[in-house]
Scaffold this motif. Structure first.
Motif, mmCIF file in Angstrom:
data_model
loop_
_atom_site.group_PDB
_atom_site.id
_atom_site.type_symbol
_atom_site.label_atom_id
_atom_site.label_comp_id
_atom_site.label_asym_id
_atom_site.label_seq_id
_atom_site.Cartn_x
_atom_site.Cartn_y
_atom_site.Cartn_z
ATOM 1 N N LEU A 119 0.864 -1.182 0.000
ATOM 2 C CA LEU A 119 0.000 0.000 0.000
ATOM 3 C C LEU A 119 0.896 1.226 0.000
ATOM 4 N N VAL A 120 0.852 1.975 -1.096
ATOM 5 C CA VAL A 120 1.681 3.168 -1.231
ATOM 6 C C VAL A 120 0.887 4.377 -0.737
ATOM 7 N N GLU A 121 1.320 4.912 0.369
ATOM 8 C CA GLU A 121 0.731 6.110 0.979
ATOM 9 C C GLU A 121 -0.771 5.979 1.239
ATOM 10 N N PRO A 122 -1.203 4.917 1.899
ATOM 11 C CA PRO A 122 -2.638 4.780 2.198
ATOM 12 C C PRO A 122 -3.109 5.910 3.095
ATOM 13 N N GLU A 123 -4.368 6.304 2.916
ATOM 14 C CA GLU A 123 -4.896 7.471 3.632
ATOM 15 C C GLU A 123 -5.967 7.144 4.664
ATOM 16 N N ILE A 124 -6.700 6.072 4.460
ATOM 17 C CA ILE A 124 -7.871 5.783 5.295
ATOM 18 C C ILE A 124 -7.568 4.587 6.192
ATOM 19 N N PRO A 125 -7.537 4.799 7.501
ATOM 20 C CA PRO A 125 -7.140 3.712 8.400
ATOM 21 C C PRO A 125 -8.021 2.476 8.317
ATOM 22 N N ALA A 126 -9.314 2.639 8.122
ATOM 23 C CA ALA A 126 -10.202 1.468 8.059
ATOM 24 C C ALA A 126 -9.854 0.575 6.873
ATOM 25 N N ASN A 127 -9.478 1.161 5.744
ATOM 26 C CA ASN A 127 -9.082 0.348 4.585
ATOM 27 C C ASN A 127 -7.831 -0.467 4.902
ATOM 28 N N THR A 128 -6.844 0.184 5.485
ATOM 29 C CA THR A 128 -5.609 -0.521 5.831
ATOM 30 C C THR A 128 -5.887 -1.593 6.874
ATOM 31 N N GLY A 129 -6.757 -1.309 7.824
ATOM 32 C CA GLY A 129 -7.133 -2.307 8.816
ATOM 33 C C GLY A 129 -7.811 -3.510 8.187
ATOM 34 N N ASN A 130 -8.733 -3.260 7.254
ATOM 35 C CA ASN A 130 -9.408 -4.365 6.557
ATOM 36 C C ASN A 130 -8.419 -5.194 5.751
ATOM 37 N N ILE A 131 -7.500 -4.525 5.078
ATOM 38 C CA ILE A 131 -6.491 -5.232 4.283
ATOM 39 C C ILE A 131 -5.578 -6.038 5.194
ATOM 40 N N SER A 132 -5.247 -5.498 6.362
ATOM 41 C CA SER A 132 -4.391 -6.244 7.292
ATOM 42 C C SER A 132 -5.071 -7.534 7.737
ATOM 43 N N ARG A 133 -6.368 -7.470 7.940
ATOM 44 C CA ARG A 133 -7.113 -8.677 8.335
ATOM 45 C C ARG A 133 -7.092 -9.700 7.204
ATOM 46 N N THR A 134 -7.264 -9.262 5.971
ATOM 47 C CA THR A 134 -7.176 -10.161 4.822
ATOM 48 C C THR A 134 -5.781 -10.776 4.736
ATOM 49 N N CYS A 135 -4.759 -9.971 4.984
ATOM 50 C CA CYS A 135 -3.386 -10.481 4.957
ATOM 51 C C CYS A 135 -3.172 -11.525 6.051
ATOM 52 N N LEU A 193 3.614 -1.269 4.069
ATOM 53 C CA LEU A 193 3.050 0.084 4.106
ATOM 54 C C LEU A 193 4.152 1.075 3.759
ATOM 55 N N VAL A 194 3.905 1.860 2.709
ATOM 56 C CA VAL A 194 4.873 2.846 2.242
ATOM 57 C C VAL A 194 4.458 4.214 2.743
ATOM 58 N N ARG A 195 5.337 4.859 3.473
ATOM 59 C CA ARG A 195 5.089 6.191 4.026
ATOM 60 C C ARG A 195 5.165 7.252 2.942
ATOM 61 N N PRO A 196 4.512 8.404 3.180
ATOM 62 C CA PRO A 196 3.787 8.763 4.406
ATOM 63 C C PRO A 196 2.408 8.111 4.459
ATOM 64 N N LEU A 197 2.007 7.762 5.656
ATOM 65 C CA LEU A 197 0.682 7.214 5.887
ATOM 66 C C LEU A 197 -0.261 8.358 6.243
ATOM 67 N N GLY A 198 -1.512 8.234 5.872
ATOM 68 C CA GLY A 198 -2.497 9.276 6.154
ATOM 69 C C GLY A 198 -3.108 9.136 7.537
ATOM 70 N N PHE A 199 -2.476 8.384 8.401
ATOM 71 C CA PHE A 199 -3.009 8.120 9.743
ATOM 72 C C PHE A 199 -1.849 7.647 10.615
ATOM 73 N N ARG A 200 -2.097 7.616 11.899
ATOM 74 C CA ARG A 200 -1.118 7.074 12.836
ATOM 75 C C ARG A 200 -1.392 5.583 12.996
ATOM 76 N N THR A 201 -0.366 4.814 13.203
ATOM 77 C CA THR A 201 -0.549 3.364 13.298
ATOM 78 C C THR A 201 -1.180 2.931 14.613
ATOM 79 N N ASP A 202 -1.347 3.861 15.528
ATOM 80 C CA ASP A 202 -2.080 3.518 16.750
ATOM 81 C C ASP A 202 -3.530 3.992 16.658
ATOM 82 N N ASP A 203 -3.960 4.404 15.471
ATOM 83 C CA ASP A 203 -5.318 4.894 15.248
ATOM 84 C C ASP A 203 -6.335 3.819 15.633
#
Length: 154
Positions: A7-23, A32-42
């Motif tokens: 994921l290159v510069e993902p912006e929406i934490p819920a999308n990244t969270g859903n993808i992490s569950r699939t992974c 995850l390629v920075r910059p991220l559009g959210f904090r990883t403790d979101d």
């Protein structure tokens, strides 16, 4: 061997969270390629990934080039609405990298130009601009898994 989602510069934490569950569910590595559009403790990110974060093989990178440098023999398939080739036309192999851009802009023109033969798209109606990022990642990943016999999955 396992697939990789980048994921290159993902912006929406819920999308990244859903993808992490699939992974986590498929043994797929997540990059995850920075910059991220959210904090990883979101909280939204954590909630979407539920309690599967411990099962995610996760790497952070400061650039897409850093991913390519670390995996010089990798095959990188770049998902974009601008591609003419469907993801279903690809013969995926274990270890392939499935690359997705940020939700608002997709992958940069530089990344797309560097991968003209491996840009792929998901066919959609002309009335819709694109699919949700987490849906797109799951669609392409599960086709790759199907082609490789769902190795290690029950």
């Amino acid at each position: 061997m396992a697939f990789h989602i980048v994921l290159v510069e993902p912006e929406i934490p819920a999308n990244t969270g859903n993808i992490s569950r699939t992974c986590a569910a498929t043994g797929t590595h997540l990059h995850l390629v920075r910059p991220l559009g959210f904090r990883t403790d979101d909280k939204t990110l954590k909630r979407a990934g539920l309690d599967y974060w411990h099962a995610v093989k996760l790497e952070y990178h400061d650039s897409f080039q850093e991913v390519k440098d670390k995996y010089p023999d990798g095959r990188f398939f770049c998902a974009t609405t601008k591609a003419s080739r469907s993801y279903a036309d690809i013969e995926f192999r274990d270890g392939d990298f499935l690359v997705f851009g940020k939700e608002t802009k997709g992958l940069s023109p530089d990344i797309l130009a560097a991968h003209p033969d491996t840009c792929i798209r998901i066919p959609i109606s002309g009335d819709v601009r694109s699919l949700n990022l987490s849906n797109s990642a799951a669609i392409v990943l599960y086709e790759a898994l199907r082609q490789t016999g769902f190795s290690g999955l029950t």
